[in-house]
Design a protein around this motif. Structure first.
Motif, PDB file in Angstrom:
ATOM      1  N   GLN A 120      45.433  44.289  34.402  1.00  0.00           N
ATOM      2  CA  GLN A 120      44.567  43.282  35.015  1.00  0.00           C
ATOM      3  C   GLN A 120      44.053  42.426  33.862  1.00  0.00           C
ATOM      4  O   GLN A 120      43.190  42.854  33.102  1.00  0.00           O
ATOM      5  CB  GLN A 120      43.408  43.944  35.765  1.00  0.00           C
ATOM      6  CG  GLN A 120      43.862  44.733  36.981  1.00  0.00           C
ATOM      7  CD  GLN A 120      42.705  45.383  37.710  1.00  0.00           C
ATOM      8  OE1 GLN A 120      42.570  46.595  37.726  1.00  0.00           O
ATOM      9  NE2 GLN A 120      41.867  44.561  38.333  1.00  0.00           N
ATOM     10  N   GLU A 160      42.156  39.837  33.474  1.00  0.00           N
ATOM     11  CA  GLU A 160      40.790  39.303  33.412  1.00  0.00           C
ATOM     12  C   GLU A 160      39.790  40.435  33.605  1.00  0.00           C
ATOM     13  O   GLU A 160      39.786  41.090  34.640  1.00  0.00           O
ATOM     14  CB  GLU A 160      40.581  38.247  34.496  1.00  0.00           C
ATOM     15  CG  GLU A 160      41.585  37.119  34.472  1.00  0.00           C
ATOM     16  CD  GLU A 160      42.223  36.872  35.829  1.00  0.00           C
ATOM     17  OE1 GLU A 160      42.638  35.729  36.067  1.00  0.00           O
ATOM     18  OE2 GLU A 160      42.311  37.829  36.635  1.00  0.00           O
ATOM     19  N   LYS A 161      38.943  40.646  32.613  1.00  0.00           N
ATOM     20  CA  LYS A 161      37.873  41.627  32.777  1.00  0.00           C
ATOM     21  C   LYS A 161      36.740  41.047  33.624  1.00  0.00           C
ATOM     22  O   LYS A 161      36.102  41.745  34.393  1.00  0.00           O
ATOM     23  CB  LYS A 161      37.325  42.056  31.418  1.00  0.00           C
ATOM     24  CG  LYS A 161      38.164  43.088  30.704  1.00  0.00           C
ATOM     25  CD  LYS A 161      37.410  43.747  29.585  1.00  0.00           C
ATOM     26  CE  LYS A 161      38.234  44.807  28.895  1.00  0.00           C
ATOM     27  NZ  LYS A 161      38.589  45.896  29.796  1.00  0.00           N
ATOM     28  N   LEU A 210      35.531  37.619  36.077  1.00  0.00           N
ATOM     29  CA  LEU A 210      35.935  36.421  36.802  1.00  0.00           C
ATOM     30  C   LEU A 210      34.724  35.918  37.579  1.00  0.00           C
ATOM     31  O   LEU A 210      34.086  36.693  38.298  1.00  0.00           O
ATOM     32  CB  LEU A 210      37.083  36.735  37.754  1.00  0.00           C
ATOM     33  CG  LEU A 210      37.722  35.572  38.492  1.00  0.00           C
ATOM     34  CD1 LEU A 210      38.311  34.569  37.510  1.00  0.00           C
ATOM     35  CD2 LEU A 210      38.806  36.077  39.435  1.00  0.00           C
ATOM     36  N   LEU A 241      42.578  37.469  41.856  1.00  0.00           N
ATOM     37  CA  LEU A 241      42.482  38.508  40.845  1.00  0.00           C
ATOM     38  C   LEU A 241      43.897  38.979  40.552  1.00  0.00           C
ATOM     39  O   LEU A 241      44.612  39.428  41.454  1.00  0.00           O
ATOM     40  CB  LEU A 241      41.628  39.679  41.325  1.00  0.00           C
ATOM     41  CG  LEU A 241      40.118  39.441  41.447  1.00  0.00           C
ATOM     42  CD1 LEU A 241      39.771  38.697  42.727  1.00  0.00           C
ATOM     43  CD2 LEU A 241      39.380  40.762  41.370  1.00  0.00           C
ATOM     44  N   CYS A 243      47.086  41.059  39.001  1.00  0.00           N
ATOM     45  CA  CYS A 243      47.523  42.426  38.724  1.00  0.00           C
ATOM     46  C   CYS A 243      49.020  42.395  38.459  1.00  0.00           C
ATOM     47  O   CYS A 243      49.796  41.919  39.300  1.00  0.00           O
ATOM     48  CB  CYS A 243      47.224  43.348  39.897  1.00  0.00           C
ATOM     49  SG  CYS A 243      47.924  45.019  39.728  1.00  0.00           S
ATOM     50  N   THR A 254      38.586  44.308  37.193  1.00  0.00           N
ATOM     51  CA  THR A 254      38.064  42.949  37.051  1.00  0.00           C
ATOM     52  C   THR A 254      36.725  42.880  37.763  1.00  0.00           C
ATOM     53  O   THR A 254      36.632  43.256  38.938  1.00  0.00           O
ATOM     54  CB  THR A 254      39.014  41.908  37.668  1.00  0.00           C
ATOM     55  OG1 THR A 254      40.256  41.929  36.972  1.00  0.00           O
ATOM     56  CG2 THR A 254      38.406  40.507  37.588  1.00  0.00           C
TER      57      THR A 254
END
Lengths: 112, 113
Positions: free
Chosen positions: A6, A8-9, A11, A21, A23, A106
């Motif tokens: 993933q 983006e930690k 968003l 999001l 994946c 995320t």
């Protein structure tokens, strides 16, 4: 070994904006993909799974085997969507005990 | 409908102490799992079980032990606690069929000082 990424930690989007999001996974076999969500002060719970092709709380996710992706999307984000989201790949239960590999998650924040 | 129940919710241990994290489920699930979650990271599998009397190591088993004497219970034992075991621990269960999700407990927040 299987892997779930993933990218983006964190968003952050405004209420009413679309949200996606990401994946991505790596696995040589046929995966089972899931999205789990953890709202504040609640336990981790299933949001949706790829085999059901369902829409839950306005979220959808399509398994793209060519791109090895399972992105989670919602056309109009709501403030109550703010939570931590985990993508998970589950191995087939009959041969691998249904073990799951999770992405790092995320954190989605929907601003008013 | 309790689902998966974990106790305790919080615990502070001293280095070298031992303790057992309890997990019980009332859904008659065959499969049970223990994960740890470190800050900013995903869940890492510690041990799993496909039924009573059957357990196996996951990705990060060192420093832990498990047992599965009944379908309902899957306790996780920490021997000689170390600071590296400070984490949030989650227990989960699922049915054995394909497409079935895992059901999670509330987690146990453990600090080793």
């Amino acid at each position: 070994a299987q892997r779930v990424t993933q990218p983006e930690k964190l968003l952050s989007v405004f209420k009413g904006a679309p949200v996606e999001l990401k994946c991505n996974y790596s696995y040589s076999g046929s995966p089972e993909l899931f999205w789990y969500v953890q709202y504040s002060r609640q336990r981790l719970q299933l949001l949706l799974r790829h085999i059901s092709r369902e829409s839950i709380k306005g979220f959808t996710a399509d398994l793209n085997k060519g791109e090895t992706s399972f992105h989670l999307k919602k056309p109009f984000a709501q403030e109550e969507d703010s939570a931590m989201y985990y993508c998970a790949l589950r191995l087939l239960p009959n041969t691998n005990a249904g073990k799951s590999t999770f992405g790092d998650g995320t954190t989605l924040t929907v601003k008013p | 409908n309790a689902g998966v129940t974990q106790t305790p919710k919080f615990r502070i241990l001293k280095i070298g102490q031992s303790m057992t994290l309890q997990c019980t489920q009332d859904m008659n699930h065959n499969y049970m799992y223990w994960y740890r979650q470190d800050p900013g990271m995903g869940l890492k599998l510690i041990y799993y079980s496909v039924g009573a009397g059957i357990t196996d190591k996951g990705e990060v088993p060192n420093g832990y032990n498990v047992s599965r004497s009944t379908t309902e219970d899957f306790p996780l034992r920490l021997e000689l606690a170390a600071p590296s075991q400070t984490s949030v621990y989650f227990c989960a269960s699922s049915l054995g069929q394909g497409g079935q999700p895992q059901h999670f407990g509330d987690g146990t927040r453990l600090s080793i000082l």
